[in-house]
Design an enzyme around this catalytic site. Structure first.
Site, short mmCIF file in Angstrom:
data_model
loop_
_atom_site.label_atom_id
_atom_site.label_comp_id
_atom_site.label_asym_id
_atom_site.label_seq_id
_atom_site.Cartn_x
_atom_site.Cartn_y
_atom_site.Cartn_z
N ALA A 530 1.05 -1.23 -0.07
CA ALA A 530 0.09 0.12 0.17
C ALA A 530 0.85 1.10 -0.08
O ALA A 530 0.53 2.28 -0.63
CB ALA A 530 -1.01 -0.01 1.18
N HIS A 531 1.71 1.28 0.81
CA HIS A 531 2.78 2.42 0.95
C HIS A 531 3.55 2.64 -0.41
O HIS A 531 3.60 3.76 -0.85
CB HIS A 531 3.86 2.24 2.04
N GLU A 532 4.09 1.55 -1.05
CA GLU A 532 4.76 1.68 -2.48
C GLU A 532 3.70 2.03 -3.35
O GLU A 532 4.11 2.95 -4.43
CB GLU A 532 5.16 0.24 -2.93
#
Length: 600
Positions: A530-532
């Protein structure tokens, strides 16, 4: 991810509430317009709901928080804000002397671009989530079986929402502010949708299991002369085992009526059974004139008997299955316990006033959307009223802090955006302090201003949106004393952490029988992906720097220098050194990611 609950034993955990000094009931504490009710928390049999509990709590920076106002270092917080204000004024004055204006509003023109389209897009995103209500109703009515057809539909829908948001973001060619906002808000809405549907799906399955167990229970009572005869026998056994407990002991409330006794099993059941037996005896003697009025006036909650003046929690008489748990037949008692446990899952965990599926309404869903939590429950601890001055305080704090954040971003971050031609070390040093200040201010805006304001407007009493990042054994809590990245990741963002804890970590262990280590790795993997994805949308580059960093941390591979240093035994034992290494890592992390994604 959705976990299919089992119909086994139920785990009970209790939220404890200290007795107030004014002599009020230990189960209720009223403070500043907030009614705190201590109730046993009913968790699901697979412990999914027990992983996350809600209780009335204040945020650490709330000026009404007694622990914050009594902190010996509270003056340093005031010093921080005054120093930052003076620094901002100095920045304005120097800009006026040099350029003739305090700010050139380049950043403002960036994030205000296509603002109307962004607002409409976000409104469509939020309104789309209302489809959860008819979906949940279809599951409750049995038109859709949640396991596993409903689960598949749910995940396809959530994936479609995210894909459409990302596609729309790229088609609009928005700057990083708009694209990042819509992507993050899409993740927020998807997490809310997932928690709402998976919780209601689990409850639908629980209801189905409860109906099957009830049918078996009724069949078992036929051998004992029928349902009513089994109930009478269980009542008699219950009363025979109801031994008095001296007043003043932990199991006997001080405010119980004189002469009353409580059962070590369930005081509520005992009181109600006395009422029923007294009424039956009175009726048999021709005295059914309300002689049990005084007993009927007693209100109960959990395992304590409370007088009517002590709490406003309504009486919840024991259900037939709760009474039958005391039946001498082992089979009937076992089936009754199972049915009572399953039925307890279908009622709210705070006061028990909401029962599934009565919660599946547009009004309830809208209230949930307004509540600053990503984990759905039938009930939350609520405040009694909205404090206008509190909302005004958070609104003023939001705009004031945003002005400081805006100044830092426009003056010290945007002009220093790294490029390939710039020195790597110089870029890190130039951006380290501005990024750290921007992070702290953004953290304060989101978790202290926005979340608390929405919590006040939605009567949400649990304001623990972040912990103090301190080690669990630190007493009293000292702000910002994290000594490891694992500790920091658990405590800086409680809403996301609680979602991952229940719906990824616990869910994968329940559904796929993963070990704790494997479930933890999957949780880190989902978070890292999700962060990437956010970084890829914001920078429009696919580099996997952040993903690799988080996955290495999940695999416990200490290849990053500061992480490796922090895991040295001597550093781990020395809390001061661990905290220094943590802060150095946080200082270096933000500019390092900026340089990596922007310049390379």
């Amino acid at each position: 991810m959705a976990a299919r609950p089992s119909a086994s034993a139920t785990t009970m955990t209790t939220q404890s509430t200290p007795k107030p000094a004014n002599g009020a009931s230990p189960n209720t504490v009223a403070a500043e317009g907030t009614l705190y009710v201590s109730q046993p928390y009913r968790s699901s049999s697979n412990k999914l709901r027990a992983m996350v509990t809600f209780a009335p709590r204040k945020s650490l920076f709330d000026i009404s928080n007694e622990s914050s106002t009594s902190n010996e270092f509270r003056g340093f917080f005031t010093l921080f804000w005054i120093s930052l204000f003076l620094f901002t004024v100095r920045t304005y004055i120097r800009s006026i002397e040099t350029n003739g204006y305090p700010l050139d509003f380049q950043f403002a023109s960036m994030f205000s671009r296509d603002a109307i389209t962004l607002a409409i897009s976000d409104a469509v995103l939020v309104l789309n989530t209302a489809l959860c209500v008819p979906f949940a109703k279809a599951i409750a009515k049995g038109w859709i079986r949640y396991y596993w057809f409903g689960v598949i539909l749910q995940h396809l829908w959530q994936t479609s929402v995210l894909a459409m948001a990302i596609t729309w973001t790229f088609n609009r060619q928005w700057p990083w502010v708009q694209s990042g906002f819509l992507t993050l808000h899409s993740f927020t809405m998807i997490m809310k949708m997932h928690s709402y549907l998976s919780t209601n799906g689990q409850l639908a399955y629980t209801h189905e299991q409860a109906e099957k167990v009830l049918a078996e229970l009724k069949e078992a009572t036929e051998a004992e002369g029928g349902w009513d005869a089994a109930l009478r026998k269980a009542e008699e056994v219950m009363m025979q085992h109801d031994s008095p407990i001296p007043q003043g002991t932990p199991d006997a409330p001080n405010n119980a009526p004189e002469g009353s006794t409580t059962s070590y099993i369930d005081a509520r059941t005992a009181v109600t059974l006395r009422q029923r037996l007294a009424a039956r005896n009175a009726a048999g003697n021709g005295k059914a004139d309300g002689s049990a009025t005084s007993a009927a006036a007693v209100k109960t909650t959990g395992t304590r008997v409370l007088s009517p003046s002590a709490t406003a929690v309504p009486t919840h008489p024991p259900t037939p299955s709760e009474i039958l748990t005391h039946h001498p037949s082992e089979k009937i008692a076992r089936l009754a316990r199972t049915h009572a446990e399953l039925e307890s899952e279908l009622t709210g965990p705070v006061e028990g006033r909401v029962r599934w599926p009565a919660n599946i309404t547009l009004r309830d869903f809208a209230w949930y959307q307004l509540t600053p939590t990503l984990v759905y429950e039938l009930e939350y601890p609520r405040t009694e009223r909205i404090r206008p001055l509190y909302v005004f305080e958070k609104t003023v704090a939001f705009f004031g802090t945003f002005a400081l954040l805006y100044t830092i971003v426009e003056t010290f971050i945007i002009p220093l955006t790294p490029t390939k031609e710039q020195s790597f070390a110089r870029s890190l040093l130039d951006l380290a302090l501005p990024f750290m200040m921007a992070y702290l201010l953004l953290f304060y805006i989101i978790f202290e201003c926005i979340c608390n304001a929405f919590a006040e407007l939605s009567y949400f009493a649990d304001r623990q949106f972040y912990d103090d990042w301190c080690a669990p054994h630190t007493q009293p809590p000292a702000l910002w004393n994290s000594t490891s990245w694992d500790e920091f990741s658990r405590k800086w963002n409680k809403p996301v952490h609680t979602f991952l804890l229940r719906h990824v970590y616990a869910s994968t262990m329940s559904s796929y029988k993963l070990t704790k280590q494997s479930a933890m790795f999957v949780t880190f993997l989902v978070s890292a992906a999700a962060h990437e994805l956010v970084m890829a949308i914001v920078t429009q580059k696919i580099r996997f720097y952040l993903f690799a960093l988080q996955v290495r941390n999940a695999l416990d591979i200490a290849q990053i220098p500061l992480i490796a240093i922090g895991r040295i035994p001597a550093i781990r034992r020395n809390k001061l050194m661990g905290n220094i290494v943590f802060w150095l890592g946080l200082y270096a992390g933000f500019p390092l990611l900026c340089v990596a994604y922007c310049a390379y």
